[in-house]
Design an enzyme around this catalytic site. Structure first.
Site, PDB file in Angstrom:
ATOM      1  N   VAL A 196      28.125 -16.268  16.456  1.00 32.55           N
ATOM      2  CA  VAL A 196      28.628 -14.965  16.886  1.00 32.55           C
ATOM      3  C   VAL A 196      27.563 -13.874  16.731  1.00 32.55           C
ATOM      4  O   VAL A 196      27.876 -12.685  16.699  1.00 32.55           O
ATOM      5  CB  VAL A 196      29.922 -14.568  16.134  1.00 32.55           C
ATOM      6  CG1 VAL A 196      31.073 -15.464  16.560  1.00 32.55           C
ATOM      7  CG2 VAL A 196      29.711 -14.611  14.627  1.00 32.55           C
ATOM      8  N   GLU A 197      26.314 -14.308  16.649  1.00 32.83           N
ATOM      9  CA  GLU A 197      25.211 -13.344  16.703  1.00 32.83           C
ATOM     10  C   GLU A 197      24.233 -13.827  17.779  1.00 32.83           C
ATOM     11  O   GLU A 197      24.620 -13.931  18.934  1.00 32.83           O
ATOM     12  CB  GLU A 197      24.574 -13.177  15.322  1.00 32.83           C
ATOM     13  CG  GLU A 197      25.553 -12.510  14.343  1.00 32.83           C
ATOM     14  CD  GLU A 197      24.973 -12.232  12.983  1.00 32.83           C
ATOM     15  OE1 GLU A 197      23.981 -11.504  12.895  1.00 32.83           O
ATOM     16  OE2 GLU A 197      25.528 -12.740  11.990  1.00 32.83           O
ATOM     17  N   PHE A 198      23.012 -14.189  17.458  1.00 26.52           N
ATOM     18  CA  PHE A 198      22.066 -14.621  18.500  1.00 26.52           C
ATOM     19  C   PHE A 198      22.406 -16.015  19.059  1.00 26.52           C
ATOM     20  O   PHE A 198      22.125 -16.317  20.215  1.00 26.52           O
ATOM     21  CB  PHE A 198      20.634 -14.658  17.943  1.00 26.52           C
ATOM     22  CG  PHE A 198      20.043 -13.310  17.646  1.00 26.52           C
ATOM     23  CD1 PHE A 198      20.613 -12.155  18.148  1.00 26.52           C
ATOM     24  CD2 PHE A 198      18.900 -13.191  16.873  1.00 26.52           C
ATOM     25  CE1 PHE A 198      20.065 -10.911  17.872  1.00 26.52           C
ATOM     26  CE2 PHE A 198      18.337 -11.948  16.593  1.00 26.52           C
ATOM     27  CZ  PHE A 198      18.929 -10.812  17.094  1.00 26.52           C
TER      28      PHE A 198
END
Lengths: 273, 337
Positions: free
Chosen positions: B134-136
């Site tokens: 849920v980031e990069f």
């Protein structure tokens, strides 16, 4: 006559001198114990040989392979999709009770794991470099000691088993994942494993789950023909003993009891073949 | 006598150029006021101009995310003192994180990273967004391969580290840039450290007195030059913690459940919403939470006892908290962006 006597003395003296200078040892430059000062080979040369340490997962007499179903001792149908773990401080003990360090860290993977950068390859064996020993046992630790567990994974090259490219490091918390096991069991009991069955996932790590001194007793004379293998069995029934695979999800910190139980099982599951 | 002047004039360009070169050499480093401690740099990541410039470029470049949609700056906006104004951050594919984004101002002085303190260095913290789906959501090795196939980045990595793009250089470059984010020029700094009495209002001064009082005990944790003692505290935000265990997520100790790192209060008026989960929208509501005395979790800090404030006291406290905003810091980094 005088000249002859003198010649005999000179000859005798030179023999004596040569005998004193003789230096015995290993004269083979390719040997591990090559002695630069030796001029007579005394047959003590030692050479590097390969010893393969191979792990096989077994349920009873059946070999267990990843992504293939097997039936456990209690009749549960199970499919393991990932089984990957670190062993460290790998050493052997000779018949003379000499302890020989073979490797600091090894990553074992049952699915021919290759890193995205293609520079690291892990399999269900590791090749170790050693000498022609008569082996009494092999010992290793399961996981990584604090001394190496809390380092920066970007410091390792891509071909190192602790490299950052292997996804074996918890980036949100310090340390490596010691053991990753994932898969499915026939949770609905219909005799097949499909998308309706529950997944299990156990990732263990952290200092309390480091298990030291796992000893596999087995006599082996290393022949040095590069075919020497030290085979270790992972008993899958011990591995999942008293673990409910229908409710088995832990990243250690969010399910420590399960992770600890599994880690203890795993440490006890290694046996000589 | 005239001879001395000739000598001085002759040497002047040399002296001047010498000083100038020295100044240029240091110009990439932030100015640290004497009321801040010196930054302690890691032995394997001393800063240089090339590293910092590379780190800054990477910080704002979405090349590091799987679908090229977000960069570090997506969750750390310059205008919001490098926080993002959301309850919890969003990553690739609009994936929701589970914690509120923290300001990066003065991150150079932190010892443990994330709200649970699970990571011991700024360099290692930078690994996390790559791993998180849920980031990069892009393995850092893959990100390094992307950079390696980019001629400009390859040249910049060579200049900064003498090696091709890799995880080692990537995390060190971004960390080197983030250590330049020094916020030390708020109105309160001018008042308190630079003795400019008129820099903050009388109301803010009363607020500071309240903040420092035993009655409120704010300064027990929000202390020192950065308004944090970097400890982990359970501030009584919730009656129980099941979604996010806080420090216990790392230590696996029951006594650490619900404890989170005490954040800096510098630029606090710019970094709403508040708390680890962004569950409190305004500073007024934060004050109300502490006024209430918390929910009484077993691990709640004994300092959270509750108190009563008159309305003018509440306004004074707010005025003080607003005086901690560093508009020069925001302006400087927004211009650079």
């Amino acid at each position: 006559m005088k000249t002859l006597k003198f010649a005999i003395y000179v000859l005798a003296f030179s023999f004596l001198f040569t005998a004193c200078k003789e230096n015995r040892g290993c004269t083979d430059k390719t040997a591990l114990n090559y002695d630069e000062a030796a001029d007579v080979n005394d047959g003590t040369c030692e050479y590097e040989v390969k010893l393969r340490m191979k792990f096989t997962a077994m349920s009873g007499t059946d070999t267990v392979k990843v992504n293939e179903n097997y039936t456990s001792a209690n009749g549960t149908l199970i499919k393991v999709s990932t089984l990957r773990f670190y062993i460290s401080n790998i050493h052997l003990t000779t018949n003379q009770d000499e302890k020989i360090l073979l490797k600091d860290v090894g990553l074992i993977d049952f699915d021919d794991f290759r890193s995205p950068s293609k520079q690291y390859f892990a399999d269900n064996f590791i090749d170790l470099t050693t000498r022609l020993y008569n082996v009494k046992n092999v010992q290793f630790d399961l996981g990584l000691s604090d001394a190496i567990n809390f380092g920066d994974p970007t410091l390792y090259d891509n071909d190192h088993p602790m490299g950052v490219q292997l996804f074996q490091h918890w980036s949100w918390s310090t340390g490596y994942i010691f053991v990753k096991i994932e898969g499915q069991s026939d949770s609905d009991g219909n005799g097949i494993i499909d998308e309706n069955d529950k997944d299990f996932l156990i990732h263990t790590g952290t200092s309390p789950l480091f298990r030291e001194g796992i000893k596999i007793e087995k006599n082996l004379s290393i022949r040095g023909d590069n075919k020497d293998e030290f085979n270790v069995i992972i008993d899958m029934n011990t591995l999942f003993n008293e673990i409910d695979l229908n409710d088995a999800f832990s990243h250690t910190m969010n399910g420590f009891e399960l992770a600890e139980k599994f880690q203890n099982n795993m440490a006890a599951s290694f046996k000589a073949n | 006598m005239r001879g001395y002047w000739r000598l001085i004039l002759a040497l002047f360009p040399t002296i001047y150029l010498g000083c100038s070169t020295e100044k240029e050499y240091d110009s990439y480093l932030p100015i640290i006021p004497d009321y801040f401690p010196a930054i302690v740099y890691p032995e394997d990541n001393f800063p240089n101009a090339a590293k910092i410039a590379l780190g800054k470029k990477l910080f704002f470049d979405p090349i590091l995310s799987r679908d090229y949609s977000i960069s570090c700056s997506s969750c750390h906006h310059t205008a919001l003192a490098f926080s993002d104004g959301r309850k919890v951050s969003r990553g690739v594919g609009n994936g929701l994180g589970f914690r509120n984004s923290m300001s990066l101002a003065n991150v150079a002085y932190q010892e443990l990273f994330f709200r649970d303190g699970g990571v011991p260095s700024l360099e290692m913290q930078i690994l996390a967004p790559f791993d998180s789906d849920v980031e990069f959501n892009l393995p850092i090795a893959s990100a390094a391969e992307r950079l390696d196939s980019n001629a400009e980045y390859s040249a910049l990595f060579q200049e900064a580290f003498g090696r091709n793009p890799d995880a080692f250089g990537l995390v060190r470059a971004i960390a080197a840039y983030e250590r330049t984010l020094i916020s030390a020029n708020s109105s309160f700094d001018a008042y308190f450290y630079q003795s400019v009495d008129s820099a903050i209002s009388e109301e803010a001064k009363r607020g500071f007195a309240l903040f420092s009082s035993q009655k409120l005990a704010c300064a027990s944790c929000h202390s020192g030059f950065n308004f944090t003692d970097n400890s982990f505290q359970n501030n009584g935000l919730k009656p129980e913690y099941s979604v996010d265990l806080g420090r216990a997520r790392v230590t696996i100790k029951a006594e650490d459940v619900g404890k989170f790192k005490v954040p800096t209060l510098r630029n606090i008026a710019l970094t709403a919403p508040y708390m680890h989960d962004g569950s409190i929208a305004t500073l007024e509501d934060v004050i109300s939470h502490y006024e209430s005395g918390g929910h009484g979790h077993p691990n709640q800090s004994s300092l959270i006892q509750g108190f009563e404030l008159e309305e003018d006291e509440r306004q004074a406290l707010l005025a003080f908290l607003h005086s901690l905003s560093d508009s020069e810091f925001i302006r400087e980094h927004s211009q650079q962006e």
